[in-house]
Design a protein around this motif. Structure first.
Motif, PDB file in Angstrom:
ATOM      1  N   GLU A 100      58.165  33.821  66.681  1.00 27.47           N
ATOM      2  CA  GLU A 100      59.008  34.745  65.834  1.00 27.47           C
ATOM      3  C   GLU A 100      60.516  33.753  65.287  1.00 27.47           C
ATOM      4  N   ASN A 103      59.266  32.177  62.403  1.00 33.95           N
ATOM      5  CA  ASN A 103      59.319  32.799  61.195  1.00 33.95           C
ATOM      6  C   ASN A 103      60.564  33.158  60.683  1.00 33.95           C
ATOM      7  N   ILE A 104      61.415  33.514  61.374  1.00 37.28           N
ATOM      8  CA  ILE A 104      62.832  33.798  61.058  1.00 37.28           C
ATOM      9  C   ILE A 104      63.588  32.638  60.360  1.00 37.28           C
ATOM     10  N   SER A 131      70.077  33.830  59.981  1.00 37.96           N
ATOM     11  CA  SER A 131      69.041  34.315  60.790  1.00 37.96           C
ATOM     12  C   SER A 131      69.460  35.706  61.199  1.00 37.96           C
ATOM     13  N   GLY A 135      66.550  38.577  60.563  1.00 42.10           N
ATOM     14  CA  GLY A 135      66.327  39.485  61.597  1.00 42.10           C
ATOM     15  C   GLY A 135      66.530  40.956  61.532  1.00 42.10           C
ATOM     16  N   ALA A 138      64.166  42.347  59.280  1.00 38.51           N
ATOM     17  CA  ALA A 138      62.747  42.692  59.978  1.00 38.51           C
ATOM     18  C   ALA A 138      62.692  44.178  60.771  1.00 38.51           C
ATOM     19  N   GLY A 288      58.386  34.064  55.265  1.00 36.66           N
ATOM     20  CA  GLY A 288      59.176  34.286  56.559  1.00 36.66           C
ATOM     21  C   GLY A 288      59.521  35.864  56.944  1.00 36.66           C
ATOM     22  N   SER A 292      57.974  37.645  59.829  1.00 33.63           N
ATOM     23  CA  SER A 292      58.849  38.042  61.078  1.00 33.63           C
ATOM     24  C   SER A 292      58.888  39.503  61.413  1.00 33.63           C
ATOM     25  N   ILE A 326      61.877  40.566  68.237  1.00 31.76           N
ATOM     26  CA  ILE A 326      62.877  40.371  67.283  1.00 31.76           C
ATOM     27  C   ILE A 326      64.157  39.761  67.758  1.00 31.76           C
ATOM     28  N   GLY A 329      63.458  36.224  68.885  1.00 31.05           N
ATOM     29  CA  GLY A 329      63.523  35.331  67.823  1.00 31.05           C
ATOM     30  C   GLY A 329      64.759  34.942  67.021  1.00 31.05           C
ATOM     31  N   SER A 333      66.262  31.334  66.889  1.00 33.45           N
ATOM     32  CA  SER A 333      66.673  30.816  65.504  1.00 33.45           C
ATOM     33  C   SER A 333      68.090  30.547  65.259  1.00 33.45           C
TER      34      SER A 333
END
Length: 406
Positions: A100, A103-104, A131, A135, A138, A288, A292, A326, A329, A333
Protein backbone atom coordinates in the motif's frame (compact mmCIF):
# COMPACT_ATOMS: atom_id res chain seq x y z
CA UNK A 1 -24.10 -0.88 -25.93
CA UNK A 2 -25.91 0.85 -23.07
CA UNK A 3 -26.51 -2.53 -21.42
CA UNK A 4 -22.81 -3.42 -21.85
CA UNK A 5 -21.64 -0.29 -20.01
CA UNK A 6 -24.25 -0.95 -17.33
CA UNK A 7 -22.57 -4.32 -16.70
CA UNK A 8 -19.09 -2.84 -16.25
CA UNK A 9 -17.83 -3.12 -12.71
CA UNK A 10 -15.90 -6.02 -11.12
CA UNK A 11 -13.58 -6.54 -14.11
CA UNK A 12 -12.80 -2.82 -14.22
CA UNK A 13 -11.79 -2.92 -10.54
CA UNK A 14 -9.53 -5.92 -11.23
CA UNK A 15 -7.96 -4.09 -14.18
CA UNK A 16 -7.46 -1.05 -11.94
CA UNK A 17 -5.91 -3.25 -9.26
CA UNK A 18 -3.18 -4.76 -11.45
CA UNK A 19 -2.29 -1.46 -13.16
CA UNK A 20 -0.75 0.10 -10.10
CA UNK A 21 2.54 1.98 -9.67
CA UNK A 22 4.38 -1.36 -9.51
CA UNK A 23 3.08 -2.34 -12.94
CA UNK A 24 3.89 1.12 -14.31
CA UNK A 25 7.45 0.83 -12.99
CA UNK A 26 8.01 -2.74 -14.25
CA UNK A 27 6.58 -1.90 -17.69
CA UNK A 28 8.81 1.18 -17.74
CA UNK A 29 11.88 -0.92 -16.89
CA UNK A 30 10.94 -3.39 -19.66
CA UNK A 31 10.59 -0.58 -22.20
CA UNK A 32 13.79 1.23 -21.21
CA UNK A 33 15.95 -1.90 -21.12
CA UNK A 34 14.42 -4.02 -23.90
CA UNK A 35 12.35 -1.68 -26.09
CA UNK A 36 9.27 -3.39 -27.55
CA UNK A 37 10.80 -6.89 -27.44
CA UNK A 38 8.88 -8.08 -24.34
CA UNK A 39 5.38 -7.11 -25.48
CA UNK A 40 4.68 -10.80 -26.14
CA UNK A 41 5.25 -11.56 -22.42
CA UNK A 42 2.64 -8.96 -21.49
CA UNK A 43 0.17 -10.49 -23.97
CA UNK A 44 0.66 -13.96 -22.45
CA UNK A 45 0.26 -12.55 -18.94
CA UNK A 46 -3.06 -10.91 -19.87
CA UNK A 47 -4.43 -14.18 -21.27
CA UNK A 48 -3.23 -16.08 -18.16
CA UNK A 49 -4.93 -13.46 -16.01
CA UNK A 50 -8.20 -13.80 -17.98
CA UNK A 51 -8.19 -17.61 -17.52
CA UNK A 52 -7.75 -17.46 -13.72
CA UNK A 53 -10.01 -14.44 -13.18
CA UNK A 54 -12.81 -16.10 -15.20
CA UNK A 55 -12.69 -19.08 -12.82
CA UNK A 56 -12.75 -16.74 -9.82
CA UNK A 57 -15.63 -14.68 -11.25
CA UNK A 58 -17.65 -17.81 -12.09
CA UNK A 59 -17.10 -19.09 -8.55
CA UNK A 60 -18.41 -15.83 -7.04
CA UNK A 61 -21.37 -15.76 -9.43
CA UNK A 62 -22.60 -19.34 -8.88
CA UNK A 63 -21.71 -19.86 -5.21
CA UNK A 64 -22.43 -16.30 -4.05
CA UNK A 65 -19.27 -16.51 -1.91
CA UNK A 66 -15.72 -15.24 -1.94
CA UNK A 67 -12.74 -17.49 -2.69
CA UNK A 68 -11.48 -17.49 0.91
CA UNK A 69 -14.98 -18.54 2.11
CA UNK A 70 -14.94 -21.48 -0.32
CA UNK A 71 -11.41 -22.53 0.68
CA UNK A 72 -12.35 -22.44 4.36
CA UNK A 73 -15.48 -24.51 3.75
CA UNK A 74 -14.13 -27.01 1.20
CA UNK A 75 -10.86 -28.01 2.94
CA UNK A 76 -11.98 -30.58 5.48
CA UNK A 77 -8.60 -31.41 7.06
CA UNK A 78 -8.22 -28.99 10.03
CA UNK A 79 -4.40 -28.77 9.83
CA UNK A 80 -4.37 -28.17 6.07
CA UNK A 81 -7.18 -25.60 6.40
CA UNK A 82 -5.41 -23.63 9.15
CA UNK A 83 -2.07 -23.73 7.30
CA UNK A 84 -3.65 -22.60 4.01
CA UNK A 85 -5.63 -19.79 5.63
CA UNK A 86 -2.52 -18.61 7.52
CA UNK A 87 -0.55 -18.56 4.27
CA UNK A 88 -3.30 -16.59 2.53
CA UNK A 89 -3.57 -14.18 5.47
CA UNK A 90 0.22 -13.61 5.50
CA UNK A 91 0.56 -13.06 1.77
CA UNK A 92 -2.53 -10.95 1.16
CA UNK A 93 -3.11 -8.95 4.35
CA UNK A 94 0.49 -8.31 5.47
CA UNK A 95 1.65 -8.09 1.85
CA UNK A 96 -1.03 -5.58 0.89
CA UNK A 97 -0.20 -3.45 3.91
CA UNK A 98 3.43 -3.30 2.71
CA UNK A 99 2.51 -2.70 -0.93
CA UNK A 100 0.00 0.00 0.00
CA UNK A 101 2.92 2.32 0.68
CA UNK A 102 4.09 1.74 -2.89
CA UNK A 103 0.60 2.43 -4.26
CA UNK A 104 0.34 5.74 -2.41
CA UNK A 105 3.93 6.69 -3.27
CA UNK A 106 3.20 5.96 -6.94
CA UNK A 107 0.24 8.34 -6.89
CA UNK A 108 2.47 10.93 -5.18
CA UNK A 109 5.02 10.57 -8.01
CA UNK A 110 2.22 11.34 -10.45
CA UNK A 111 1.33 14.54 -8.59
CA UNK A 112 4.96 15.56 -8.12
CA UNK A 113 5.73 15.15 -11.84
CA UNK A 114 3.38 18.11 -12.37
CA UNK A 115 3.52 19.93 -9.01
CA UNK A 116 6.30 20.32 -6.47
CA UNK A 117 6.93 18.23 -3.36
CA UNK A 118 5.26 19.58 -0.21
CA UNK A 119 6.51 18.45 3.19
CA UNK A 120 5.80 19.65 6.70
CA UNK A 121 7.56 18.93 9.97
CA UNK A 122 5.76 17.38 12.90
CA UNK A 123 8.30 17.49 15.68
CA UNK A 124 11.17 15.26 14.52
CA UNK A 125 9.02 13.78 11.75
CA UNK A 126 8.92 15.08 8.18
CA UNK A 127 5.66 14.19 6.43
CA UNK A 128 4.74 14.34 2.74
CA UNK A 129 1.45 16.22 2.32
CA UNK A 130 0.58 14.45 -0.94
CA UNK A 131 0.84 11.02 0.75
CA UNK A 132 -1.59 12.13 3.45
CA UNK A 133 -4.03 13.57 0.90
CA UNK A 134 -4.00 10.48 -1.34
CA UNK A 135 -4.39 8.19 1.67
CA UNK A 136 -7.32 10.39 2.70
CA UNK A 137 -8.91 10.01 -0.75
CA UNK A 138 -8.60 6.20 -0.53
CA UNK A 139 -10.09 6.31 2.96
CA UNK A 140 -13.10 8.41 1.84
CA UNK A 141 -13.78 6.23 -1.21
CA UNK A 142 -13.88 3.07 0.90
CA UNK A 143 -15.79 4.73 3.74
CA UNK A 144 -18.63 5.41 1.32
CA UNK A 145 -19.32 1.74 1.93
CA UNK A 146 -21.31 1.19 -1.26
CA UNK A 147 -20.13 -1.14 -4.00
CA UNK A 148 -22.22 0.73 -6.61
CA UNK A 149 -20.58 4.06 -5.76
CA UNK A 150 -17.11 2.52 -5.87
CA UNK A 151 -17.93 0.95 -9.22
CA UNK A 152 -18.87 4.28 -10.84
CA UNK A 153 -15.81 6.05 -9.43
CA UNK A 154 -13.48 3.30 -10.65
CA UNK A 155 -14.94 3.24 -14.15
CA UNK A 156 -14.17 6.98 -14.38
CA UNK A 157 -10.64 6.55 -12.95
CA UNK A 158 -9.78 3.62 -15.23
CA UNK A 159 -11.01 5.50 -18.30
CA UNK A 160 -8.94 8.52 -17.22
CA UNK A 161 -5.88 6.33 -16.66
CA UNK A 162 -6.37 4.54 -20.00
CA UNK A 163 -6.74 7.77 -21.98
CA UNK A 164 -3.72 9.33 -20.22
CA UNK A 165 -1.31 6.45 -20.88
CA UNK A 166 -2.53 5.72 -24.43
CA UNK A 167 -2.33 9.43 -25.40
CA UNK A 168 1.21 9.59 -23.97
CA UNK A 169 2.18 6.56 -26.09
CA UNK A 170 0.67 8.20 -29.21
CA UNK A 171 2.64 11.39 -28.53
CA UNK A 172 5.88 9.40 -28.75
CA UNK A 173 5.05 8.53 -32.42
CA UNK A 174 6.17 4.87 -32.15
CA UNK A 175 7.18 2.70 -35.12
CA UNK A 176 4.18 0.38 -35.59
CA UNK A 177 6.21 -2.29 -37.41
CA UNK A 178 8.67 -2.45 -34.48
CA UNK A 179 5.77 -2.76 -32.02
CA UNK A 180 4.33 -5.70 -34.02
CA UNK A 181 7.74 -7.43 -33.94
CA UNK A 182 7.59 -7.16 -30.13
CA UNK A 183 4.74 -9.68 -30.05
CA UNK A 184 7.03 -12.38 -31.49
CA UNK A 185 8.92 -14.17 -28.66
CA UNK A 186 12.67 -13.72 -28.97
CA UNK A 187 15.55 -14.47 -26.61
CA UNK A 188 14.49 -15.38 -23.08
CA UNK A 189 17.90 -14.93 -21.45
CA UNK A 190 18.29 -11.16 -21.50
CA UNK A 191 15.01 -10.31 -19.83
CA UNK A 192 14.07 -13.44 -17.85
CA UNK A 193 13.62 -11.62 -14.53
CA UNK A 194 11.73 -8.83 -16.31
CA UNK A 195 9.48 -11.41 -18.02
CA UNK A 196 8.74 -12.97 -14.61
CA UNK A 197 8.02 -9.52 -13.18
CA UNK A 198 5.71 -8.61 -16.09
CA UNK A 199 3.65 -11.78 -15.67
CA UNK A 200 3.77 -11.59 -11.86
CA UNK A 201 2.51 -8.01 -11.76
CA UNK A 202 -0.48 -8.91 -13.99
CA UNK A 203 -1.49 -12.25 -12.46
CA UNK A 204 -1.98 -10.97 -8.90
CA UNK A 205 -3.01 -13.39 -6.09
CA UNK A 206 -5.23 -10.91 -4.24
CA UNK A 207 -7.26 -10.22 -7.40
CA UNK A 208 -8.51 -13.82 -7.36
CA UNK A 209 -10.08 -13.15 -3.97
CA UNK A 210 -11.27 -9.66 -4.84
CA UNK A 211 -12.97 -10.70 -8.10
CA UNK A 212 -15.06 -13.53 -6.63
CA UNK A 213 -16.27 -11.24 -3.84
CA UNK A 214 -17.06 -8.31 -6.17
CA UNK A 215 -18.98 -10.51 -8.63
CA UNK A 216 -21.06 -11.95 -5.77
CA UNK A 217 -21.90 -8.34 -4.78
CA UNK A 218 -23.10 -7.40 -8.30
CA UNK A 219 -24.71 -10.52 -9.78
CA UNK A 220 -26.31 -13.78 -8.67
CA UNK A 221 -27.20 -16.80 -10.80
CA UNK A 222 -25.90 -18.61 -13.90
CA UNK A 223 -28.01 -16.46 -16.27
CA UNK A 224 -25.42 -13.67 -15.85
CA UNK A 225 -22.40 -15.77 -16.82
CA UNK A 226 -22.27 -14.27 -20.33
CA UNK A 227 -22.29 -10.72 -18.95
CA UNK A 228 -19.56 -11.60 -16.44
CA UNK A 229 -17.28 -13.03 -19.12
CA UNK A 230 -17.77 -10.17 -21.59
CA UNK A 231 -17.11 -7.56 -18.91
CA UNK A 232 -14.05 -9.46 -17.67
CA UNK A 233 -12.46 -9.90 -21.12
CA UNK A 234 -13.09 -6.25 -22.08
CA UNK A 235 -11.69 -4.91 -18.80
CA UNK A 236 -8.54 -7.04 -18.73
CA UNK A 237 -7.76 -6.48 -22.41
CA UNK A 238 -8.07 -2.74 -21.74
CA UNK A 239 -5.67 -3.16 -18.83
CA UNK A 240 -3.28 -5.05 -21.07
CA UNK A 241 -3.39 -2.29 -23.70
CA UNK A 242 -2.61 0.29 -21.01
CA UNK A 243 0.39 -1.78 -19.80
CA UNK A 244 1.63 -2.06 -23.39
CA UNK A 245 1.21 1.71 -23.86
CA UNK A 246 3.51 2.25 -20.85
CA UNK A 247 6.14 -0.03 -22.43
CA UNK A 248 5.86 2.01 -25.64
CA UNK A 249 6.33 5.27 -23.71
CA UNK A 250 9.38 3.90 -21.90
CA UNK A 251 10.94 2.58 -25.12
CA UNK A 252 10.75 6.11 -26.55
CA UNK A 253 12.32 7.75 -23.48
CA UNK A 254 16.06 8.17 -23.98
CA UNK A 255 17.15 7.33 -20.46
CA UNK A 256 19.75 4.78 -19.34
CA UNK A 257 18.39 3.81 -15.95
CA UNK A 258 14.96 3.84 -14.35
CA UNK A 259 14.08 3.20 -10.71
CA UNK A 260 10.47 4.35 -10.62
CA UNK A 261 7.77 5.78 -12.85
CA UNK A 262 8.80 9.33 -11.89
CA UNK A 263 12.02 8.79 -13.86
CA UNK A 264 9.93 7.96 -16.94
CA UNK A 265 8.09 11.30 -16.70
CA UNK A 266 11.43 13.14 -16.49
CA UNK A 267 12.76 11.18 -19.46
CA UNK A 268 9.78 11.99 -21.69
CA UNK A 269 9.66 15.75 -21.05
CA UNK A 270 12.78 16.78 -23.04
CA UNK A 271 11.65 14.72 -26.03
CA UNK A 272 7.90 15.26 -26.17
CA UNK A 273 7.27 18.37 -24.11
CA UNK A 274 5.33 19.16 -20.98
CA UNK A 275 2.08 17.60 -22.30
CA UNK A 276 3.56 14.08 -22.24
CA UNK A 277 4.69 14.59 -18.64
CA UNK A 278 1.23 15.86 -17.63
CA UNK A 279 -0.57 12.91 -19.30
CA UNK A 280 1.82 10.44 -17.68
CA UNK A 281 1.45 12.15 -14.30
CA UNK A 282 -2.36 11.99 -14.51
CA UNK A 283 -2.20 8.30 -15.48
CA UNK A 284 0.18 7.49 -12.63
CA UNK A 285 -2.00 9.39 -10.14
CA UNK A 286 -5.10 7.46 -11.26
CA UNK A 287 -3.18 4.15 -11.14
CA UNK A 288 -1.94 4.91 -7.62
CA UNK A 289 -5.36 5.89 -6.30
CA UNK A 290 -7.15 2.85 -7.76
CA UNK A 291 -4.53 0.44 -6.39
CA UNK A 292 -4.50 2.18 -3.01
CA UNK A 293 -8.23 1.43 -2.76
CA UNK A 294 -8.31 -2.13 -4.16
CA UNK A 295 -5.40 -3.45 -2.05
CA UNK A 296 -7.04 -2.71 1.35
CA UNK A 297 -10.44 -3.76 -0.03
CA UNK A 298 -9.03 -7.15 -1.09
CA UNK A 299 -7.36 -7.57 2.32
CA UNK A 300 -10.70 -6.93 4.06
CA UNK A 301 -12.50 -9.48 1.86
CA UNK A 302 -9.79 -12.08 2.54
CA UNK A 303 -9.99 -11.63 6.34
CA UNK A 304 -13.80 -11.69 6.16
CA UNK A 305 -13.74 -15.01 4.31
CA UNK A 306 -10.90 -16.61 6.32
CA UNK A 307 -12.58 -15.84 9.64
CA UNK A 308 -16.15 -16.45 8.47
CA UNK A 309 -17.44 -12.96 9.25
CA UNK A 310 -20.83 -11.86 8.05
CA UNK A 311 -20.74 -10.26 4.58
CA UNK A 312 -21.09 -6.50 4.19
CA UNK A 313 -18.85 -3.52 3.50
CA UNK A 314 -20.55 -1.60 6.30
CA UNK A 315 -19.31 -4.07 8.94
CA UNK A 316 -17.09 -2.46 11.59
CA UNK A 317 -14.65 -5.38 11.46
CA UNK A 318 -14.49 -5.20 7.65
CA UNK A 319 -13.77 -1.47 7.87
CA UNK A 320 -11.16 -2.00 10.60
CA UNK A 321 -9.10 -4.21 8.25
CA UNK A 322 -8.98 -1.81 5.30
CA UNK A 323 -8.43 1.18 7.62
CA UNK A 324 -5.37 -0.56 9.13
CA UNK A 325 -3.91 -1.27 5.68
CA UNK A 326 -4.39 2.36 4.54
CA UNK A 327 -2.95 3.82 7.76
CA UNK A 328 0.20 1.66 7.48
CA UNK A 329 0.54 2.60 3.80
CA UNK A 330 0.21 6.32 4.53
CA UNK A 331 2.75 6.14 7.37
CA UNK A 332 5.36 4.27 5.32
CA UNK A 333 4.80 6.53 2.31
CA UNK A 334 4.65 9.92 4.04
CA UNK A 335 7.72 9.21 6.18
CA UNK A 336 9.65 7.86 3.19
CA UNK A 337 10.14 4.51 4.97
CA UNK A 338 10.85 1.53 2.73
CA UNK A 339 9.66 -1.57 4.62
CA UNK A 340 12.14 -3.81 2.75
CA UNK A 341 11.99 -6.75 5.13
CA UNK A 342 8.17 -6.78 5.14
CA UNK A 343 8.03 -6.51 1.34
CA UNK A 344 10.59 -9.32 0.99
CA UNK A 345 8.50 -11.50 3.30
CA UNK A 346 5.38 -10.58 1.28
CA UNK A 347 7.16 -11.45 -2.00
CA UNK A 348 8.13 -14.89 -0.67
CA UNK A 349 4.61 -15.46 0.68
CA UNK A 350 3.09 -14.30 -2.64
CA UNK A 351 5.50 -16.55 -4.54
CA UNK A 352 4.18 -19.50 -2.55
CA UNK A 353 0.57 -18.41 -2.42
CA UNK A 354 -0.02 -17.73 -6.16
CA UNK A 355 0.41 -21.38 -7.25
CA UNK A 356 -1.28 -22.61 -4.05
CA UNK A 357 -4.32 -20.39 -4.62
CA UNK A 358 -4.36 -21.21 -8.33
CA UNK A 359 -4.42 -24.94 -7.46
CA UNK A 360 -7.19 -24.52 -4.85
CA UNK A 361 -9.21 -22.35 -7.26
CA UNK A 362 -8.71 -24.99 -9.99
CA UNK A 363 -9.86 -27.70 -7.58
CA UNK A 364 -12.91 -25.79 -6.34
CA UNK A 365 -14.18 -24.83 -9.84
CA UNK A 366 -14.15 -28.54 -10.69
CA UNK A 367 -16.43 -29.42 -7.75
CA UNK A 368 -20.00 -30.29 -8.79
CA UNK A 369 -21.08 -29.62 -5.18
CA UNK A 370 -19.97 -25.97 -5.55
CA UNK A 371 -20.62 -25.04 -9.19
CA UNK A 372 -22.91 -27.81 -10.46
CA UNK A 373 -23.19 -27.72 -14.26
CA UNK A 374 -21.02 -24.59 -14.37
CA UNK A 375 -17.87 -26.38 -13.22
CA UNK A 376 -14.82 -26.44 -15.51
CA UNK A 377 -15.05 -28.26 -18.83
CA UNK A 378 -12.09 -30.09 -20.45
CA UNK A 379 -10.87 -27.05 -22.40
CA UNK A 380 -10.97 -24.82 -19.30
CA UNK A 381 -9.05 -27.48 -17.35
CA UNK A 382 -6.32 -27.67 -20.01
CA UNK A 383 -5.92 -23.87 -19.97
CA UNK A 384 -6.03 -23.81 -16.16
CA UNK A 385 -3.36 -26.53 -15.92
CA UNK A 386 -1.03 -24.54 -18.21
CA UNK A 387 -1.50 -21.38 -16.10
CA UNK A 388 -0.83 -23.32 -12.87
CA UNK A 389 2.48 -24.62 -14.28
CA UNK A 390 3.34 -20.99 -15.17
CA UNK A 391 2.34 -19.88 -11.63
CA UNK A 392 4.57 -22.54 -10.04
CA UNK A 393 7.51 -21.46 -12.22
CA UNK A 394 6.91 -17.80 -11.31
CA UNK A 395 6.59 -18.65 -7.63
CA UNK A 396 9.85 -20.61 -7.49
CA UNK A 397 11.77 -17.93 -9.42
CA UNK A 398 10.42 -15.06 -7.31
CA UNK A 399 11.30 -16.86 -4.06
CA UNK A 400 14.83 -17.66 -5.30
CA UNK A 401 15.25 -14.04 -6.46
CA UNK A 402 14.31 -12.66 -3.02
CA UNK A 403 16.54 -15.19 -1.19
CA UNK A 404 19.52 -14.25 -3.41
CA UNK A 405 18.99 -10.57 -2.52
CA UNK A 406 19.04 -11.10 1.25
Amino acid sequence: MKNFFKNLGPGILISAAFIGPGTVTICSVAGVNFGYSLLWALLISVFACIILQEMSARLGLISGKGLSDCIREEIKNPFLRIFTLFLIFSAIVIGNAAYEAGNITGAVLGVESVFSTINFNLGALRLNIWSLLIGGVAFILLFLGSYKKLEKIFIALVLLMSVAFILTAILTLPDISEILKGFIPGSFDAGLLTIIALVGTTVVPYNLFLHASLVSEKWSGPEYIGSVRKELVFSLLLGGIVSMAIVVCAAAAQIDKIEDAGDLAKGLEPLFGNSATIFLGVGLLAAGITSSVTAPLAAAYVVQGCLGWKKGMQSKRFRAVWMSVIILGVLFSSLGIKPVEIIQFAQIANGIVLPVIAIFLFWIVNQRSVLGENRNNLFQNILGFIVIILAIFLGVKSILNVIQNF
